[in-house]
Structures are given as structure tokens and as C-alpha cells.
Design a protein around this motif. Structure first.
Motif, short mmCIF file in Angstrom:
data_model
loop_
_atom_site.label_atom_id
_atom_site.label_comp_id
_atom_site.label_asym_id
_atom_site.label_seq_id
_atom_site.Cartn_x
_atom_site.Cartn_y
_atom_site.Cartn_z
N LYS A 27 0.84 -1.20 0.00
CA LYS A 27 0.00 0.00 0.00
C LYS A 27 0.88 1.25 0.00
N ILE A 28 0.45 2.26 -0.73
CA ILE A 28 1.14 3.54 -0.71
C ILE A 28 0.60 4.37 0.45
N ILE A 29 1.51 4.87 1.27
CA ILE A 29 1.12 5.61 2.47
C ILE A 29 1.41 7.10 2.28
N ILE A 30 0.37 7.92 2.43
CA ILE A 30 0.52 9.37 2.45
C ILE A 30 0.12 9.86 3.83
N CYS A 31 1.06 10.50 4.54
CA CYS A 31 0.76 11.07 5.86
C CYS A 31 0.57 12.57 5.71
N VAL A 32 -0.58 13.06 6.12
CA VAL A 32 -0.93 14.47 5.97
C VAL A 32 -0.93 15.15 7.33
N PHE A 33 -0.19 16.25 7.44
CA PHE A 33 -0.14 17.03 8.68
C PHE A 33 -0.77 18.40 8.44
N TYR A 34 -1.47 18.89 9.47
CA TYR A 34 -2.25 20.12 9.32
C TYR A 34 -1.77 21.27 10.19
N GLY A 35 -0.66 21.10 10.92
CA GLY A 35 -0.15 22.23 11.70
C GLY A 35 0.17 21.84 13.13
N SER A 36 -0.84 21.81 14.00
CA SER A 36 -0.61 21.54 15.41
C SER A 36 -0.12 20.13 15.67
N ASP A 37 -0.33 19.21 14.72
CA ASP A 37 0.13 17.84 14.90
C ASP A 37 1.62 17.70 14.59
N GLU A 38 2.23 18.71 13.98
CA GLU A 38 3.66 18.64 13.66
C GLU A 38 4.46 19.81 14.22
N ARG A 39 3.82 20.92 14.50
CA ARG A 39 4.50 22.14 14.95
C ARG A 39 5.04 21.97 16.37
N PRO A 40 6.28 22.39 16.66
CA PRO A 40 6.78 22.34 18.03
C PRO A 40 5.87 23.10 18.98
N HIS A 41 5.59 22.50 20.12
CA HIS A 41 4.67 23.13 21.07
C HIS A 41 5.19 24.46 21.58
N TYR A 42 6.51 24.60 21.67
CA TYR A 42 7.06 25.86 22.17
C TYR A 42 6.93 27.00 21.16
N LEU A 43 6.50 26.68 19.93
CA LEU A 43 6.21 27.69 18.92
C LEU A 43 4.72 27.82 18.66
N SER A 44 3.89 27.24 19.53
CA SER A 44 2.45 27.22 19.29
C SER A 44 1.67 27.86 20.43
N GLY A 45 0.87 28.86 20.10
CA GLY A 45 0.02 29.50 21.10
C GLY A 45 -1.10 28.60 21.58
N VAL A 46 -1.39 27.53 20.85
CA VAL A 46 -2.43 26.60 21.27
C VAL A 46 -2.06 25.96 22.60
N SER A 47 -0.77 25.70 22.81
CA SER A 47 -0.32 25.08 24.05
C SER A 47 -0.65 25.94 25.26
N ALA A 48 -0.60 27.25 25.09
CA ALA A 48 -0.88 28.17 26.20
C ALA A 48 -2.33 28.11 26.65
N GLU A 49 -3.21 27.50 25.84
CA GLU A 49 -4.63 27.42 26.18
C GLU A 49 -5.00 26.13 26.90
N LEU A 50 -4.00 25.28 27.15
CA LEU A 50 -4.30 24.03 27.86
C LEU A 50 -4.78 24.33 29.28
N PRO A 51 -5.72 23.52 29.80
CA PRO A 51 -6.34 23.82 31.10
C PRO A 51 -5.49 23.39 32.29
N TYR A 52 -4.18 23.38 32.15
CA TYR A 52 -3.30 23.04 33.26
C TYR A 52 -1.96 23.73 33.03
N GLU A 53 -1.17 23.84 34.09
CA GLU A 53 0.10 24.56 34.00
C GLU A 53 1.13 23.70 33.26
N ILE A 54 1.87 24.31 32.37
CA ILE A 54 2.91 23.60 31.64
C ILE A 54 4.25 24.25 31.91
N ASP A 55 5.29 23.41 32.03
CA ASP A 55 6.62 23.92 32.35
C ASP A 55 7.61 23.46 31.28
#
Length: 325
Positions: free
Chosen positions: A1-29
Motif C-alpha cells: 500500500k502507498i502511504i501518504i501522511c498528511v499534517f495540518y499544523g498543530s500535529d507537527e508544529r513544536p509546542h514551544y512555537l504554538s500558542g495553542v499550548s498556552a490554552e491548555l487547562p493546566y500549567e505547563i513547564d
């Protein structure tokens, strides 16, 4: 089978470069960022070994490790409803949850330019900044009917798009025509999109750069003012956006490109090399927040926790953004 893996942004982007991480409902260090980065890099290493083709967005490909097909080059598939240049304005929003300034410059209800903002994540989309800009423009006397809809079914968002003159996507995007803006384009409505990476992305996409009112975050007010006060510009940009998604991003056209990838690998111009992309300014947060997050991670978990040892030029840029060069 031919495999194509598709990424849309937050699934591949480093969390330290993503504002989405800052919205998590718990403290991150720093350890959380380091652990997540190691997990992402490990996952993408396995994908690089196993997939026949990888589809990625250049500005979120910091951890990708081999030649990839550009997500925007293949397209975000859109239905193709019949386009009508007729505006549909209505103050009847019964059955929807919304807030609307709905005011002209003198404080009366406005039948002026209808502007829609539909944030899935208000914090990382910069919704507070967008509200402040709209309020300022209203005090200048510009008649704006501002509608904000959040947490509602996509069908309601599409209905509000149809009633609007233009939409505002977000302040710190890394795509000039992400899904909400693309849906607006399909309806012939232009989108204002703020972001830091347009020059880098234009070098990769060239003339295939999707049409929107893409601007720097600090230029957002001027862009909104220009669209709100220039009907001919709205019509022109809305038509360009509609023609683009109809011709290039229709469901059939996108499917044809994927079939060509499956058949013979696709066109050479669809590909980009993640090692040649030097974008370090992130998504969903301002530059100072990107810098402070990276600095906190490096100071507490070490520079190796950024997982950029295979990309020395990008690592240098990321550290420079954090004031650590």
C-alpha cells in the motif's frame, strides 16, 4: 500500500512555537515542552522512515526530516457553491450565540459593513486584539456591524459567512488561507489574516500563494480599516479568493492532485525541503511570547530539548527570537 501522511499544523508544529499550548487547562513547564518535543520528533522520525509521501505546511515543518509535499500546494478541499456577488445582510441572529458591536460611529445600530470573526480558540486567534481594533475603528466613525461566533456548528458559521462582507481570521496565523478563510473565499468573501511568515511562504509558493488580505500582526488595524472602507477592494479580493478556491481547491481538483501523487509522485513544484525553511516565529502568539517560551525551555531543559540539532540554521533563528544568540 502507498502511504501518504498528511499534517495540518498543530500535529507537527513544536509546542514551544504554538500558542495553542498556552490554552491548555493546566500549567505547563519546561519539562512538559521538552517531553512533548521529544515525542513529536520521535513520531515524525518514524513517519519519515515509513511513509511514501509526507504532506506538510512549510511554516509548521520545523521537525520534518525529508522532502515533503506542501499542504497548500495540494490544497484544502472546498465545496463549490454558486457564487453570488449580492450581499446578504441581516440582524436576525436568532438561534445563534454571538456578540455584536453592531454600532456606527454615533452609537446607533449599524447597517454598515458586516464583519465576521469565528474563533475556535479565542486566545491563540488574538480575539481580544481584534475586538479592540474594531472598537477603535467604530469610534473613528466607520460603520461596522461586528459579529463574533464561537463554539457553534460549522453550518452556522457558513450561514454567517454568507451574511458578511468580509471576515477576520486571526492575528498570528501561519497560513494565509486556513480553513475558515478558505470557507469565506468559497463564498466570495475576503479574509484579513495576520501573521509573521508571509515572506518565507511566498518564496516557497510563488504565484500559488493563496489570495487574502495577509498582513503583519501590527498591520492588522490598517488592513481591516482598508477593507471596511473600500467596497471595490472587498469585491475585487473576494472574487480573487473565490476564483482561486473554485479553480484550485475544489474537492475534485484536490483529489486529482492526490491521485497524481499516488500515480507518479506528483509535480516537482508541489514539494519543498524542510531543511531550507527558516521560520522560527511560531503560530498563535506574539513575538515576545514566542521568545519568552523558548527562553524558559532552554534555560530549564537545555537547548537540546528544542530537538533542532539537525537544523543548525533554524536553531540559530529560534534562539535569536528568544534573544539567546
Amino acid at each position: 500500500k502507498i502511504i501518504i501522511c498528511v499534517f495540518y499544523g498543530s500535529d507537527e508544529r513544536p509546542h514551544y512555537l504554538s500558542g495553542v499550548s498556552a490554552e491548555l487547562p493546566y500549567e505547563i513547564d519546561a519539562k512538559w515542552y521538552a517531553d512533548r518535543s521529544a515525542e513529536q520528533k520521535s513520531m515524525l522520525t518514524k513517519v519519515a522512515r515509513s511513509a511514501d509521501y509526507i504532506v506538510s505546511h512549510p511554516l509548521s515543518s520545523q521537525f520534518q526530516q525529508r522532502l515533503a509535499l506542501g499542504l497548500l500546494s495540494l490544497g484544502l478541499p472546498q465545496p463549490s457553491p454558486a457564487f453570488s456577488g449580492t450581499r446578504h445582510r441581516s440582524s436576525d441572529l436568532s438561534g445563534t450565540r454571538h456578540r455584536s458591536s453592531g454600532l456606527s460611529g454615533n452609537g446607533d445600530r449599524s447597517s454598515g459593513v458586516r464583519v465576521l470573526h469565528a474563533p475556535s480558540r479565542p486566545l491563540s486567534k488574538g480575539t481580544d486584539i481584534i475586538r479592540e481594533i474594531i472598537a477603535k475603528l467604530v469610534t473613528e466613525g466607520i460603520a461596522i456591524d461586528f459579529v463574533e461566533i464561537t463554539g457553534r456548528p460549522n453550518s452556522e458559521v457558513l450561514e454567517e459567512i454568507a451574511k458578511s462582507d468580509f471576515v477576520i481570521d486571526e492575528v498570528w496565523s501561519d497560513s494565509p488561507l486556513a480553513m475558515f478563510a478558505a470557507e469565506a473565499a468559497a463564498a466570495g468573501k475576503p479574509a484579513v489574516v495576520g501573521g509573521y511568515g508571509w515572506c518565507e511562504l511566498k518564496k516557497i509558493l510563488g504565484e500559488a500563494f493563496p489570495p487574502s488580505m495577509a498582513c503583519a500582526p501590527d498591520e492588522l488595524e490598517g488592513a481591516i480599516r482598508e477593507l471596511a472602507t473600500n467596497e471595490s477592494l472587498r469585491d475585487e479580493l473576494g472574487k480573487k479568493a473565490h476564483d482561486f478556491v473554485t479553480a484550485e481547491w475544489s474537492s475534485r481538483r484536490v483529489a486529482e492532485r492526490y491521485l497524481k501523487v499516488l500515480t507518479d509522485g506528483g509535480e516537482q513544484e508541489w514539494y519543498f525541503d524542510p531543511y531550507s525553511v527558516n521560520y522560527s516565529l511560531g503560530y498563535g502568539m506574539p513575538l515576545d511570547k514566542v521568545g519568552s517560551t523558548v527562553r524558559m525551555v532552554v534555560e530549564n531543559a537545555g537547548v537540546e530539548s528544542l530537538q533542532l540539532g539537525d537544523k543548525p540554521d533554524l536553531l540559530k533563528s529560534v534562539l535569536s527570537t528568544a534573544g539567546m544568540s
